[in-house]
Scaffold this motif. Sequence first.
Motif, PDB file in Angstrom:
ATOM      1  N   ASP A   1       0.850  -1.190   0.000  1.00  0.00           N
ATOM      2  CA  ASP A   1       0.000   0.000   0.000  1.00  0.00           C
ATOM      3  C   ASP A   1       0.885   1.239   0.000  1.00  0.00           C
ATOM      4  O   ASP A   1       1.529   1.557   1.010  1.00  0.00           O
ATOM      5  CB  ASP A   1      -0.921   0.009   1.225  1.00  0.00           C
ATOM      6  N   SER A   2       0.904   1.937  -1.120  1.00  0.00           N
ATOM      7  CA  SER A   2       1.764   3.117  -1.240  1.00  0.00           C
ATOM      8  C   SER A   2       1.349   4.246  -0.305  1.00  0.00           C
ATOM      9  O   SER A   2       2.136   5.171  -0.056  1.00  0.00           O
ATOM     10  CB  SER A   2       1.772   3.618  -2.686  1.00  0.00           C
ATOM     11  N   ALA A   3       0.142   4.191   0.217  1.00  0.00           N
ATOM     12  CA  ALA A   3      -0.281   5.205   1.200  1.00  0.00           C
ATOM     13  C   ALA A   3       0.579   5.152   2.449  1.00  0.00           C
ATOM     14  O   ALA A   3       0.726   6.155   3.157  1.00  0.00           O
ATOM     15  CB  ALA A   3      -1.747   5.004   1.564  1.00  0.00           C
ATOM     16  N   ASP A   4       1.170   3.989   2.733  1.00  0.00           N
ATOM     17  CA  ASP A   4       1.993   3.839   3.931  1.00  0.00           C
ATOM     18  C   ASP A   4       3.366   4.499   3.801  1.00  0.00           C
ATOM     19  O   ASP A   4       4.011   4.778   4.815  1.00  0.00           O
ATOM     20  CB  ASP A   4       2.208   2.353   4.247  1.00  0.00           C
ATOM     21  N   VAL A   5       3.816   4.730   2.567  1.00  0.00           N
ATOM     22  CA  VAL A   5       5.212   5.140   2.378  1.00  0.00           C
ATOM     23  C   VAL A   5       5.385   6.463   1.642  1.00  0.00           C
ATOM     24  O   VAL A   5       6.498   6.977   1.539  1.00  0.00           O
ATOM     25  CB  VAL A   5       6.010   4.032   1.644  1.00  0.00           C
ATOM     26  N   THR A   6       4.306   7.037   1.117  1.00  0.00           N
ATOM     27  CA  THR A   6       4.406   8.311   0.413  1.00  0.00           C
ATOM     28  C   THR A   6       3.865   9.430   1.289  1.00  0.00           C
ATOM     29  O   THR A   6       3.119   9.199   2.240  1.00  0.00           O
ATOM     30  CB  THR A   6       3.636   8.263  -0.915  1.00  0.00           C
ATOM     31  N   THR A   7       4.260  10.673   0.951  1.00  0.00           N
ATOM     32  CA  THR A   7       3.867  11.836   1.759  1.00  0.00           C
ATOM     33  C   THR A   7       3.636  13.042   0.854  1.00  0.00           C
ATOM     34  O   THR A   7       4.004  13.022  -0.328  1.00  0.00           O
ATOM     35  CB  THR A   7       4.970  12.227   2.765  1.00  0.00           C
ATOM     36  N   PRO A   8       3.069  14.120   1.391  1.00  0.00           N
ATOM     37  CA  PRO A   8       3.093  15.397   0.674  1.00  0.00           C
ATOM     38  C   PRO A   8       4.535  15.897   0.560  1.00  0.00           C
ATOM     39  O   PRO A   8       5.452  15.329   1.166  1.00  0.00           O
ATOM     40  CB  PRO A   8       2.260  16.318   1.580  1.00  0.00           C
ATOM     41  N   PRO A   9       4.783  16.968  -0.198  1.00  0.00           N
ATOM     42  CA  PRO A   9       6.133  17.536  -0.262  1.00  0.00           C
ATOM     43  C   PRO A   9       6.638  17.957   1.115  1.00  0.00           C
ATOM     44  O   PRO A   9       5.848  18.303   2.002  1.00  0.00           O
ATOM     45  CB  PRO A   9       5.966  18.758  -1.186  1.00  0.00           C
ATOM     46  N   TYR A  10       7.943  17.945   1.282  1.00  0.00           N
ATOM     47  CA  TYR A  10       8.557  18.216   2.585  1.00  0.00           C
ATOM     48  C   TYR A  10       8.151  19.556   3.177  1.00  0.00           C
ATOM     49  O   TYR A  10       8.026  19.701   4.400  1.00  0.00           O
ATOM     50  CB  TYR A  10      10.087  18.164   2.461  1.00  0.00           C
ATOM     51  N   ASP A  11       7.936  20.568   2.320  1.00  0.00           N
ATOM     52  CA  ASP A  11       7.740  21.925   2.826  1.00  0.00           C
ATOM     53  C   ASP A  11       6.315  22.214   3.281  1.00  0.00           C
ATOM     54  O   ASP A  11       6.027  23.332   3.731  1.00  0.00           O
ATOM     55  CB  ASP A  11       8.187  22.960   1.785  1.00  0.00           C
ATOM     56  N   VAL A  12       5.414  21.236   3.172  1.00  0.00           N
ATOM     57  CA  VAL A  12       4.061  21.442   3.688  1.00  0.00           C
ATOM     58  C   VAL A  12       3.745  20.444   4.811  1.00  0.00           C
ATOM     59  O   VAL A  12       2.591  20.266   5.187  1.00  0.00           O
ATOM     60  CB  VAL A  12       2.994  21.343   2.572  1.00  0.00           C
ATOM     61  N   ILE A  13       4.795  19.801   5.341  1.00  0.00           N
ATOM     62  CA  ILE A  13       4.604  18.825   6.410  1.00  0.00           C
ATOM     63  C   ILE A  13       4.983  19.467   7.740  1.00  0.00           C
ATOM     64  O   ILE A  13       6.159  19.749   7.987  1.00  0.00           O
ATOM     65  CB  ILE A  13       5.472  17.569   6.178  1.00  0.00           C
ATOM     66  N   PRO A  14       4.013  19.729   8.617  1.00  0.00           N
ATOM     67  CA  PRO A  14       4.333  20.298   9.931  1.00  0.00           C
ATOM     68  C   PRO A  14       4.979  19.243  10.826  1.00  0.00           C
ATOM     69  O   PRO A  14       4.894  18.038  10.550  1.00  0.00           O
ATOM     70  CB  PRO A  14       2.974  20.735  10.473  1.00  0.00           C
TER      71      PRO A  14
END
Length: 442
Positions: free
Chosen positions: A19-32
């Motif tokens: 499940d790629s939802a487990d390992v992908t994220t938004p871009p680094y600069d919008v992650i608090p």
Amino acid sequence: MATVLPFKGILYNPEIITDSADVTTPPYDVIPPGEQQAFHERHPNNVIRLILGQSTPADTPRDNPHTRSAAYFREWMTQGVLKQDDQPALYLKAITYAHGESSVTRYGLIARVGIEAFEKRIILPHEKTFSKVKSERLELLKATHCNYCPIFSLYPDEGFILGTLEAAVDKSQPAVDFTDEQGHRHRLWRIIDPAVHAQVTAAMQDKRLFIADGHHRYETSLNFKKHLQATDPTFNDQHPANYVLMYLCSMSDPGLIILPAHRLVKGLGAEEMQKALNRSRAWFNIADYPFAADNRKTVEKQFLADLEQGVASQPIGIYTRHASVFHLLTLRSGVMEELFGGELDPALQQLDVTVLTRLLFMTILEFDQQRLDDATRFGYASTADKALAAIDSGDFDAAFILNPTRIEQVQEVAQKGLIMPRKSTYFYPKVRSGLVMNTLAE
């Protein structure tokens, strides 16, 4: 003009990562920070460890988030968690998401794009950047020699390129298909047909590309190329660092949405804000929306509705944590031309973010360039409720609420070789990190 090519992408191995939802994220600069921690805890192979690793008090020049990123990448490649494709491909990405009452889909082509200096006017920026952020991203690139996530760019298209890509994947199953934590569905197809590659590359040659998101990363790629040119005697025109990973979206794609980038500011006291409001009356008409606990939501709704309806007058909403009142500032006709006509192009004068930066921040609040360049003083929110909540929580002292910049404004500014203030746009949704990666190592 633009060089857009297929490449052998590096993807998570579906035999190991189901499940790629487990390992992908938004871009680094919008992650608090809170979400950064949550992504770290979500999966041991989450891409957060590559793009935004956690710092520790024991960090050294030889052991830090950047060096650990490189170590994770090598380890995951060795373990087969990440796997490079055997054949060059173009990757078609679709994201389906809710917007208002509707469900919309935006398409993007993920490809390797030749790096060009901005002076050549082949790849064009539209925003200023923070120097500190670029230096930090350069250190990551020096350590890893890999693009973990694509730069989000736009291209003018009457439908030929997108139509060609959609036809190439028609009725085929995507290589990646998952739904993320926001309920957005992501699909990714490999296109390995050389004939389609040739068609797309040829069609892109007469295009200018407009950077939507990722200005810092693009400028970092330029700096990384210069770094290798200066330090690597084997560097030549064939080196992978002559290219950068990009997600290319048609400007006419109906799924392309721009949200506002509301400003959040720290270090503004009650007295300073009151003086600024008093000074503002020389150039703005100001409407006040006082509220109490029992009518807050009703007043807030009216305030935001009036701001949206007044788009032609470049309105700016203000809310501070010092008073239970919203302020709506409406610019008087001709003010920007009168004050800045000798130094600002009309395309910039017509931007709400220019009114905010040049008139409110620099002229009225008297922010100098050092204060404007201090990223620790500013925050951004893409929705009004998040911006207002940041004031209520005490995280920031003042919120400046804007209407979104329009796509035609972005195009006009970039084509003229002009630069908008930082964070003038918030293209939504962001491009997911970790779907396809691009190595810059030979």
